[in-house]
Design a protein around this motif. Structure first.
Motif, mmCIF file in Angstrom:
data_model
loop_
_atom_site.group_PDB
_atom_site.id
_atom_site.type_symbol
_atom_site.label_atom_id
_atom_site.label_comp_id
_atom_site.label_asym_id
_atom_site.label_seq_id
_atom_site.Cartn_x
_atom_site.Cartn_y
_atom_site.Cartn_z
ATOM 1 N N UNK A 131 -35.210 0.287 18.217
ATOM 2 C CA UNK A 131 -34.233 0.593 17.113
ATOM 3 C C UNK A 131 -33.080 -0.227 17.226
ATOM 4 N N UNK A 132 -32.851 -0.686 18.286
ATOM 5 C CA UNK A 132 -31.899 -1.807 18.297
ATOM 6 C C UNK A 132 -32.348 -3.048 18.960
ATOM 7 N N UNK A 133 -32.814 -3.943 18.070
ATOM 8 C CA UNK A 133 -33.747 -5.032 18.648
ATOM 9 C C UNK A 133 -33.067 -6.264 19.570
ATOM 10 N N UNK A 134 -31.642 -6.182 19.342
ATOM 11 C CA UNK A 134 -30.937 -7.187 20.240
ATOM 12 C C UNK A 134 -30.963 -6.572 21.329
ATOM 13 N N UNK A 135 -30.692 -5.298 21.650
ATOM 14 C CA UNK A 135 -30.410 -4.537 22.980
ATOM 15 C C UNK A 135 -31.889 -4.770 23.628
ATOM 16 N N UNK A 136 -32.816 -4.473 22.979
ATOM 17 C CA UNK A 136 -34.410 -4.322 23.550
ATOM 18 C C UNK A 136 -34.478 -5.761 24.091
ATOM 19 N N UNK A 137 -34.342 -6.901 23.648
ATOM 20 C CA UNK A 137 -34.669 -8.020 23.907
ATOM 21 C C UNK A 137 -33.702 -8.380 25.261
ATOM 22 N N UNK A 138 -32.406 -8.052 25.175
ATOM 23 C CA UNK A 138 -31.548 -8.260 26.338
ATOM 24 C C UNK A 138 -31.936 -7.646 27.423
ATOM 25 N N UNK A 139 -32.729 -6.295 27.447
ATOM 26 C CA UNK A 139 -33.109 -5.292 28.213
ATOM 27 C C UNK A 139 -34.245 -6.242 29.260
ATOM 28 N N UNK A 140 -35.212 -6.508 28.182
ATOM 29 C CA UNK A 140 -36.184 -7.270 28.601
ATOM 30 C C UNK A 140 -35.983 -8.478 29.467
ATOM 31 N N UNK A 183 -42.192 -3.056 22.705
ATOM 32 C CA UNK A 183 -41.395 -2.707 21.890
ATOM 33 C C UNK A 183 -41.761 -1.240 21.074
ATOM 34 N N UNK A 184 -41.092 -0.220 21.251
ATOM 35 C CA UNK A 184 -41.429 0.628 20.433
ATOM 36 C C UNK A 184 -40.617 1.215 19.314
ATOM 37 N N UNK A 185 -41.040 1.747 18.277
ATOM 38 C CA UNK A 185 -40.343 2.126 17.046
ATOM 39 C C UNK A 185 -40.442 0.768 16.155
ATOM 40 N N UNK A 186 -40.116 -0.199 16.676
ATOM 41 C CA UNK A 186 -39.800 -1.592 15.951
ATOM 42 C C UNK A 186 -40.555 -2.824 16.622
#
Length: 368
Positions: free
Chosen positions: A123-132, A162-165
């Motif tokens: 739901x926050x794509x920037x944070x999701x990418x950074x976590x990965x 990635x879930x939800x987005x």
């Protein structure tokens, strides 16, 4: 020349006697630089994650310990079944789940290859990418240490889901945030000048001698703007759905109720600003400068709150926009019901009651 110097001295005296002017001149720049300096960052810190370890062997425990030892992640939950992953994300606290495959250590030793799945809340794509990226960096470091002096290197393969987005559309992050900012600032600004306008137009005396009590005045000021702000919210949601193709996975009725609650909270805050301001100009300045930066920086709209210093994380809890963004993302992107967002709803309700009560109190003080 002496008259001019005397005039300049007089102006200095006026400025130094006016605390509001001093705050605008010196306080606002300091507050802004501190906010921008600490809140604006692309890094992540203390992100809450969960672990799903099907293997539960020495190797997976070693990797988990390395991840836990980093400053980037905080392991908040250990789950045992893949079916638990959706409910973990729906609660809103966990941002990623690390899913270790069965026989992880055995596969790594025998086949020189093992798989780790990184499931992130996009739901926050920037944070999701950074976590990965951060997890992969830790895995890479672990592999480097593991492969020292080995002819056939061990390989840990990470698979990101990635879930939800899954398409990582930035509009999924910006639409809820922009909707929150618009409703917050417009609603607060509309009501922040209502009582100060009465004072400047000289119609305040009519309210003072009228039989209407302060509570009725406050509610009477808020009600018309509720209707106008609701229309504003409907337009924003329709544009989000039909123009930006923003999904609404949850209940539209619940989304409407939560939006009305947030609107009332923002309007009540605007009324509070109006009761403590002496002029429309002051009220507008407080509404714009005092609300815009905190709403943008401390609501979690753009920058993750968990990566901010602890004092800013504490301050963010008094920002109504923070709780509404959690609610609106939960309803629109995750399809959650009231059972998952009841805490945020109660916080918004309590803030609304507090703002209205304090507005009435301040209004009474000014009547005396």
């Amino acid at each position: 020349m002496k008259r001019f110097i005397g005039f300049v001295k007089k102006e200095f005296y006026h400025i130094f006697r006016d605390r509001r002017s001093l705050f605008i001149l010196f306080g606002m720049p300091i507050a802004q630089i501190l906010l921008f300096g600490f809140a604006i960052t692309n890094e992540i810190n203390n992100v809450d994650i969960a672990i799903l370890d099907h293997s539960n062997d020495a190797t997976t425990k070693e990797i988990i310990n390395k991840i836990a030892a980093s400053k980037y992640f905080s392991i908040q939950q250990i789950i045992t079944h893949e079916a638990d992953i959706p409910s973990v994300f729906e609660k809103g606290q966990i941002k990623a789940v690390l899913n270790f495959e069965n026989d992880f250590s055995k596969n790594l030793i025998n086949n020189h290859k093992a798989t780790l799945q990184i499931v992130t809340d996009a739901t926050d794509p920037n944070t999701a990418n950074t976590i990965s990226n951060y997890v992969n960096a830790i895995l890479q470091q672990y592999q480097t240490e593991l492969n020292k002096g080995i002819t056939t290197p061990y390989q840990i393969v990470s698979q990101t889901r990635m879930v939800y987005n899954p398409e990582l559309k930035s509009v999924y992050m910006f639409v809820p945030g922009v909707m929150t900012i618009i409703l917050m600032l417009v609603s607060a600004m509309m009501t922040s000048i209502s009582i100060t306008k009465e004072k400047e137009l000289g119609t305040m005396e009519i309210l003072l001698v009228s039989p209407i009590n302060p509570f009725q005045v406050i509610i009477g000021k808020v009600v018309p703007y509720i209707f106008l702000s609701v229309i504003n919210a409907i337009v924003i949601v329709l544009l989000s759905i039909f123009i930006f193709h923003m999904p609404v996975q949850g209940s539209l009725f619940l989304l409407a109720l939560e939006s009305v609650l947030f609107i009332v909270s923002a309007l009540a805050l605007g009324i509070l600003i109006s009761t403590i301001s002496k002029s429309q100009q002051t009220a507008m300045m407080i509404s714009l400068m005092g609300l815009m930066l905190p709403v943008i920086l401390l609501s979690g709209f753009i920058f993750p709150i968990s990566s901010m210093p602890v004092p800013l994380q504490i301050i963010s809890n008094i920002i109504p926009a923070k709780w509404f963004i959690i609610i609106i993302k939960g309803i629109m992107l995750k399809g959650v019901g009231l059972q998952y967002i009841w805490k945020e709803t109660l916080i918004l309700l309590a803030m609304t009651i507090f703002f209205i009560a304090l507005s009435v109190k301040k209004y009474k003080i000014r009547l005396e």
